[in-house]
Design an enzyme around this catalytic site. Structure first.
Site, PDB file in Angstrom:
ATOM      1  N   ASP A 198     -12.552   3.625 -41.269  1.00 20.10           N
ATOM      2  CA  ASP A 198     -11.699   4.268 -40.273  1.00 20.10           C
ATOM      3  C   ASP A 198     -10.262   3.845 -40.582  1.00 20.10           C
ATOM      4  O   ASP A 198      -9.853   2.728 -40.290  1.00 20.10           O
ATOM      5  CB  ASP A 198     -12.118   3.825 -38.869  1.00 20.10           C
ATOM      6  CG  ASP A 198     -11.158   4.344 -37.806  1.00 20.10           C
ATOM      7  OD1 ASP A 198     -10.155   4.989 -38.166  1.00 20.10           O
ATOM      8  OD2 ASP A 198     -11.411   4.078 -36.615  1.00 20.10           O
TER       9      ASP A 198
ATOM     10  N   CYS B 151      -8.962   1.888 -25.955  1.00 16.33           N
ATOM     11  CA  CYS B 151     -10.196   2.476 -26.509  1.00 16.33           C
ATOM     12  C   CYS B 151     -10.911   1.516 -27.448  1.00 16.33           C
ATOM     13  O   CYS B 151     -11.470   1.935 -28.483  1.00 16.33           O
ATOM     14  CB  CYS B 151      -9.911   3.789 -27.237  1.00 16.33           C
ATOM     15  SG  CYS B 151      -9.094   5.004 -26.231  1.00 16.33           S
TER      16      CYS B 151
ATOM     17  N   HIS C 210     -12.512   0.989 -32.872  1.00 17.29           N
ATOM     18  CA  HIS C 210     -12.101   1.915 -31.808  1.00 17.29           C
ATOM     19  C   HIS C 210     -13.388   2.598 -31.312  1.00 17.29           C
ATOM     20  O   HIS C 210     -14.350   2.751 -32.079  1.00 17.29           O
ATOM     21  CB  HIS C 210     -11.151   2.930 -32.440  1.00 17.29           C
ATOM     22  CG  HIS C 210     -10.539   3.922 -31.498  1.00 17.29           C
ATOM     23  ND1 HIS C 210     -11.177   5.079 -31.122  1.00 17.29           N
ATOM     24  CD2 HIS C 210      -9.341   3.932 -30.874  1.00 17.29           C
ATOM     25  CE1 HIS C 210     -10.380   5.771 -30.298  1.00 17.29           C
ATOM     26  NE2 HIS C 210      -9.266   5.089 -30.132  1.00 17.29           N
TER      27      HIS C 210
ATOM     28  N   LYS D 144      -1.035  10.597 -36.435  1.00 17.60           N
ATOM     29  CA  LYS D 144      -0.540   9.209 -36.431  1.00 17.60           C
ATOM     30  C   LYS D 144       0.272   8.927 -37.688  1.00 17.60           C
ATOM     31  O   LYS D 144       0.677   7.802 -37.949  1.00 17.60           O
ATOM     32  CB  LYS D 144      -1.709   8.219 -36.363  1.00 17.60           C
ATOM     33  CG  LYS D 144      -2.487   8.256 -35.050  1.00 17.60           C
ATOM     34  CD  LYS D 144      -3.472   7.111 -35.011  1.00 17.60           C
ATOM     35  CE  LYS D 144      -4.642   7.342 -34.087  1.00 17.60           C
ATOM     36  NZ  LYS D 144      -4.334   7.254 -32.674  1.00 17.60           N
TER      37      LYS D 144
ATOM     38  N   GLN E 108      -5.388   3.699 -38.471  1.00 14.85           N
ATOM     39  CA  GLN E 108      -4.210   2.832 -38.290  1.00 14.85           C
ATOM     40  C   GLN E 108      -3.689   2.239 -39.600  1.00 14.85           C
ATOM     41  O   GLN E 108      -2.766   1.433 -39.577  1.00 14.85           O
ATOM     42  CB  GLN E 108      -4.532   1.689 -37.309  1.00 14.85           C
ATOM     43  CG  GLN E 108      -4.914   2.137 -35.915  1.00 14.85           C
ATOM     44  CD  GLN E 108      -3.783   2.816 -35.147  1.00 14.85           C
ATOM     45  OE1 GLN E 108      -2.625   2.793 -35.546  1.00 14.85           O
ATOM     46  NE2 GLN E 108      -4.131   3.441 -34.032  1.00 14.85           N
TER      47      GLN E 108
HETATM   48  N1  7TS Z   1      -9.679   4.887 -34.984  1.00 11.80           N
HETATM   49  C1  7TS Z   1      -8.663   4.076 -34.682  1.00 11.80           C
HETATM   50  C2  7TS Z   1      -8.563   2.752 -35.339  1.00 11.80           C
HETATM   51  C3  7TS Z   1      -7.715   4.493 -33.756  1.00 11.80           C
HETATM   52  O1  7TS Z   1      -6.700   3.673 -33.454  1.00 11.80           O
HETATM   53  C4  7TS Z   1      -7.838   5.769 -33.149  1.00 11.80           C
HETATM   54  C5  7TS Z   1      -6.872   6.244 -32.099  1.00 11.80           C
HETATM   55  C6  7TS Z   1      -8.894   6.572 -33.533  1.00 11.80           C
HETATM   56  C7  7TS Z   1      -9.806   6.100 -34.452  1.00 11.80           C
HETATM   57  C8  7TS Z   1      -9.079   7.924 -32.970  1.00 11.80           C
HETATM   58  O2  7TS Z   1      -8.049   8.758 -33.409  1.00 11.80           O
HETATM   59  P1  7TS Z   1      -7.910  10.206 -32.813  1.00 11.80           P
HETATM   60  O3  7TS Z   1      -6.844  10.838 -33.637  1.00 11.80           O
HETATM   61  O4  7TS Z   1      -9.207  10.857 -32.973  1.00 11.80           O
HETATM   62  O5  7TS Z   1      -7.524  10.043 -31.378  1.00 11.80           O
HETATM   63  N2  7TS Z   1      -6.204   5.241 -31.441  1.00 11.80           N
HETATM   64  C9  7TS Z   1      -5.406   5.414 -30.350  1.00 11.80           C
HETATM   65  C10 7TS Z   1      -4.762   4.338 -29.778  1.00 11.80           C
HETATM   66  O6  7TS Z   1      -4.811   3.190 -30.195  1.00 11.80           O
HETATM   67  N3  7TS Z   1      -4.058   4.783 -28.722  1.00 11.80           N
HETATM   68  O7  7TS Z   1      -4.266   6.093 -28.588  1.00 11.80           O
HETATM   69  C11 7TS Z   1      -5.112   6.494 -29.600  1.00 11.80           C
END
Ligand code: 7TS
Length: 414
Positions: free
Chosen positions: A208, A373, A131, A234, A211
């Site tokens: 990371d 992203c 990401h 999430k 997910q």
């Molecule tokens: N890493 C992964 C693998 C992600 O899917 C996301 C967010 C992040 C980091 C960042 O997370 P955040 O909580 O800082 O936003 N992914 C997504 C997505 O797939 N659609 O919206 C956010």
């Protein structure tokens, strides 16, 4: 094992849905089908209530006062750190830093560890599957510190090229940053294997887990990683919550990321010393209510059981892949194996993904369309955009059927 099997069979998404107030809502007159769980998940009543209860009964700042409310608030907030530590098998709750999201957690590593430990000529190895939040902070360090950023590729099915890994890693590699499960194609990466190789050259490993943590049982000791970043929102928690796990010794040595109140032990006009862990990395007033409600989210996940959740999503995923594979006009991305979490990205040939998402929304179905992203991965897959459906514990086969039915309608319309 027998007990586990019985638990696994007990997940009933229809019963679970009753715990989520949002599912009583209609979208354009239709029942809500929420397939955008990779972006953020819906919240059970217990999480919403925990946040509300905090403001109604306990609201006060943490660590500051001897009065009763502040004491209670501090205890609840610390307890939440303990719940996270227990959930991921960390040795100590002091290894858990609450952040706003996974992005902030990764930036904490880049600034707190990377800025002070990396020198010109050092290398950081990440993958093409990351990401943006696990790419851009390292590009920033490359430009500021003169380090080299190396990238591990994927094969045509979206699996990491493990055969390339030994060629990319060397004594120069100081950090390996890898996504546990892809937010685009769901691939689950073999973290322990990568950690084993990384440790041979003394590299620090950042996982990371944004997910993976919500969907799979995870133990940081078994993974062997040094840092692990996740988003609370999430995994049924409130937005504005996330956390970083870091090995005690590393967190002790590293520099803070943000400076100011709460993160200090003493301050003179000349200098400051740092607070004990994890407060050294939680500067200023944190998201107290959110942090406490994240603890309630963990209670809920543990009650249902991560094994059951993972099994349920696997079943939905293979059902969805089977159904969608019937149509040659649907292009599916990623592997056909079982090494995936419940995320499917696809396109309908000749139709823009935003149009697909628009028609799905007309029917109450929430999906994400776009680059998710993860532009380098998308380009590697030979696409700019895709539609993405991502599942969670409250989704049903019936909802997958509805998705497929509307996709057939999209095909007729365009
Ligand atoms: N890493 C992964 C693998 C992600 O899917 C996301 C967010 C992040 C980091 C960042 O997370 P955040 O909580 O800082 O936003 N992914 C997504 C997505 O797939 N659609 O919206 C956010």
């Amino acid at each position: 094992m027998e007990k586990l099997k019985a638990d696994i069979e007990s997940l009933d998404p229809y019963r679970i849905r009753k715990d989520f107030p949002i599912f009583s809502r209609k979208i354009r007159g239709k029942p809500l089908i929420y397939f955008d769980n990779a972006a953020t998940t819906q919240k059970p009543r217990s999480v919403i209530e925990a946040e509300k209860r905090f403001y109604e009964e306990t609201n006060a700042n943490v660590h500051r006062a001897v009065h009763t409310l502040s004491y209670e608030s501090t205890v609840l907030y610390e307890d939440s750190h303990k719940k996270v530590a227990d959930f991921i098998g960390a040795k100590s709750w002091r290894e858990i830093i609450f952040t706003r999201n996974a992005t902030e957690s990764i930036n904490l590593v880049a600034y707190g560890w990377g800025l002070h430990n990396l020198q010109k000529g050092d290398e950081v190895l990440i993958t093409i599957m990351e990401h943006h939040s696990n790419i851009v902070p390292w590009q920033m360090l490359r430009d500021r510190k003169g380090i080299t950023l190396k990238i591990l590729d994927v094969d045509h099915e979206g699996r990491l090229r493990l055969d390339e890994f030994p060629k990319l890693i060397s004594e120069k590699t100081k950090l390996v940053g890898v996504v546990h499960a892809s937010n685009v194609i769901g691939t689950i990466n073999p973290i322990s294997e990568l950690v084993r190789e990384a440790k041979k050259v003394g590299a620090v490993v950042l996982v990371d887990a944004a997910q993976s943590i919500p969907h799979l049982p995870i133990n940081v000791i078994e993974l062997g990683c040094d840092f692990l970043a996740a988003s609370g929102h999430k995994m049924l928690g409130p937005t504005g919550t996330g956390f970083l796990y870091g090995r005690y010794g590393l967190l002790k040595e590293m520099e803070p990321f943000l400076y100011g109140g709460d993160m200090i032990e003493t301050v003179t006009l000349e200098k400051a010393t740092w607070n004990e862990l994890p407060w050294k990395y939680e500067a200023g007033t944190p998201n107290i209510a959110g942090g406490i409600a994240l603890g309630a989210a963990i209670d809920y996940l543990k009650m249902v059981g991560l094994e059951s959740i993972s099994e349920h999503e696997n079943e939905l995923l293979s059902y969805a892949i089977d159904r969608m594979s019937d149509f040659p006009w649907i292009e599916l991305y990623g592997s056909r194996g079982s090494d995936r979490v419940g995320v499917i990205s696809f396109n309908i040939k000749g139709v823009h993904p935003h149009d697909v998402a628009g028609v799905l929304d007309e029917e109450g179905i929430a999906v994400r369309s776009g680059h998710h992203c993860a532009q380098p991965l998308m380009r590697r897959l030979g696409i700019e955009n895709a539609v993405r459906a991502s599942f969670y514990l409250y989704n049903t086969r019936e909802e997958v059927d509805k998705l497929v039915e509307v996709l057939r309608e999209v095909r007729r319309l365009f």
